[in-house]
Scaffold this motif. Sequence first.
Motif, PDB file in Angstrom:
ATOM      1  N   ASP A   1       3.791   1.538  -1.268  1.00 24.49           N
ATOM      2  CA  ASP A   1       4.287   1.627  -2.645  1.00 24.49           C
ATOM      3  C   ASP A   1       3.227   2.303  -3.533  1.00 24.49           C
ATOM      4  N   ALA A   2       1.991   1.808  -3.449  1.00 23.79           N
ATOM      5  CA  ALA A   2       0.904   2.361  -4.279  1.00 23.79           C
ATOM      6  C   ALA A   2       0.609   3.816  -3.951  1.00 23.79           C
ATOM      7  N   ALA A   3       0.899   4.226  -2.718  1.00 29.51           N
ATOM      8  CA  ALA A   3       0.633   5.605  -2.296  1.00 29.51           C
ATOM      9  C   ALA A   3       1.836   6.510  -2.564  1.00 29.51           C
ATOM     10  N   GLY A   4       2.860   5.978  -3.178  1.00 31.74           N
ATOM     11  CA  GLY A   4       4.022   6.789  -3.536  1.00 31.74           C
ATOM     12  C   GLY A   4       4.951   7.105  -2.376  1.00 31.74           C
TER      13      GLY A   4
ATOM     14  N   GLY B   1      -3.923   2.024   5.253  1.00 34.87           N
ATOM     15  CA  GLY B   1      -4.360   2.346   3.895  1.00 34.87           C
ATOM     16  C   GLY B   1      -5.188   3.624   3.857  1.00 34.87           C
ATOM     17  N   ILE B   2      -6.138   3.723   4.771  1.00 31.11           N
ATOM     18  CA  ILE B   2      -6.993   4.920   4.820  1.00 31.11           C
ATOM     19  C   ILE B   2      -6.139   6.158   5.078  1.00 31.11           C
TER      20      ILE B   2
ATOM     21  N   PHE C   1      -3.727   7.099   2.086  1.00 33.54           N
ATOM     22  CA  PHE C   1      -4.416   7.665   0.923  1.00 33.54           C
ATOM     23  C   PHE C   1      -5.165   8.961   1.242  1.00 33.54           C
ATOM     24  N   ASN C   2      -5.120   9.390   2.496  1.00 31.46           N
ATOM     25  CA  ASN C   2      -5.790  10.642   2.831  1.00 31.46           C
ATOM     26  C   ASN C   2      -4.844  11.725   3.328  1.00 31.46           C
TER      27      ASN C   2
ATOM     28  N   THR D   1       0.836  -1.206   0.000  1.00 34.51           N
ATOM     29  CA  THR D   1       0.000   0.000   0.000  1.00 34.51           C
ATOM     30  C   THR D   1       0.871   1.256   0.000  1.00 34.51           C
TER      31      THR D   1
ATOM     32  N   ILE E   1      -5.690  -1.888   7.158  1.00 33.19           N
ATOM     33  CA  ILE E   1      -6.781  -1.068   6.623  1.00 33.19           C
ATOM     34  C   ILE E   1      -6.623   0.372   7.119  1.00 33.19           C
TER      35      ILE E   1
END
Lengths: 253, 253
Positions: free
Chosen positions: B132-135, B247-248, B251-252, B130, B244
């Motif tokens: 990684d996906a969020a940079g 992740g939240i 991404f916020n 996650t 989770i």
Amino acid sequence: MEYITSVKNEKIKEIKKLANAKGRRQQQRYLIEGEHLVHEALINDIVIEELLVTENFLNHDEHHLVKQLYDQCVQIGDSVAKHLSATVTPQGIFAVVALPPTDPNIDYQGKWLLLDRIQDPGNVGTMIRTADAAGYQGVILSKDSADLFAPKVQRSMQGSQFHLQLLTADLQKIITSFKQNHVTVYGTLVNEQARDYHQVQAPKNLALIMGNEAQGMNNNLAQLADKNLYIPLIGQAESLNVAIAAGILMFNL
Amino acid sequence: MEYITSVKNEKIKEIKKLANAKGRRQQQRYLIEGEHLVHEALINDIVIEELLVTENFLNHDEHHLVKQLYDQCVQIGDSVAKHLSATVTPQGIFAVVALPPTDPNIDYQGKWLLLDRIQDPGNVGTMIRTADAAGYQGVILSKDSADLFAPKVQRSMQGSQFHLQLLTADLQKIITSFKQNHVTVYGTLVNEQARDYHQVQAPKNLALIMGNEAQGMNNNLAQLADKNLYIPLIGQAESLNVAIAAGILMFNL
């Protein structure tokens, strides 16, 4: 109180069958394990058919569960506890409870999570727990998803099955009903042609579909959905774990 | 090309030791499995010390991995593949790669995820994927977290170890360094006295700490953090799964 020390006891043999989906379906009940879950079942008015406890648990029954459920209670030996447990070191308390109705009344209000062929039990359980935390009404699984009351699903959902409606159904029919009842249906795609989730203003009543770990959501469902959403990724990972994606969407929509 | 059919072969015995943390530490290398991961390693310029493939894989080598790595390549029998694999049905391709440096140069730029005693390998791997996906720039684990290159961590991180910096370190020291370098450090608490994450305006450079599944973040770290955040829950679930929650937040923020 009855005391069972043999794993060959008929009652234990029946309960052991609840470890797999076929046994749960045939008996229409499932096994929960651990003090926290039994306590959660009790405070949520779930009918407990059988309570099985070890001597060690009887001596450390902080919530007086045995006293509250004395008529259903059976003492079991440690070897029976090991035999029934899905964990390496069982806490020594198990309860048998009825499966929820397979066709509950859906009120088509609030927010719903729809799971299309999610295979990993941990993902299913975690998404149900997250839906609970996000105030969702319920979670509806397609028929070929991981079985709702498998031990690994239970471990991840941590008692959330007592807080929201859970059912297994044909998602195409369910989505059609949601739309007829003016519930907005969002699909999810790993595809930049879908709509960036930041751009939608989510209504009060919605259904969010998450798709299979490897293949994503079924195309038929994508066509039925009012809109299909995606989460823009910044880094190099090709995708998010489905439960993470569901968490981000449920806490942002 | 060498062909090994016995699990008692010395090379295979050494590689088998990479399945546990001690073996990885002693040999300073780890085993990756599957076509996708080996391909990811290659395109990210990771040095591959050994490549092990079955005959079946040789016949279906779509990315021409064997051709690219011919000098490091050894053919293995199916029983050797089964012996080395962490999965039930191995794809028939394995590679041995060096562990990343234990003390990489941190540039104190961008966003970092700090994991305090996360025990579940799936959680560690998913959070790295996650991030990684969020940079994010990298993920730093406390010393008593799940081991970074355990097979279950690898399965969840899906190659993200090749995309961002990963290291194990003393989090107290790391947090102090981050603060000295003007990186804002956010702790996380399951506690409404902490700050609702919606209320913070996250800076470009930040470090986010996630804590142990059962006990949360260490108190010492909460005191060191610039701010401690929490995610308000609406439903009845007492908490979110840590991956989770991560992740939240990622991404916020």
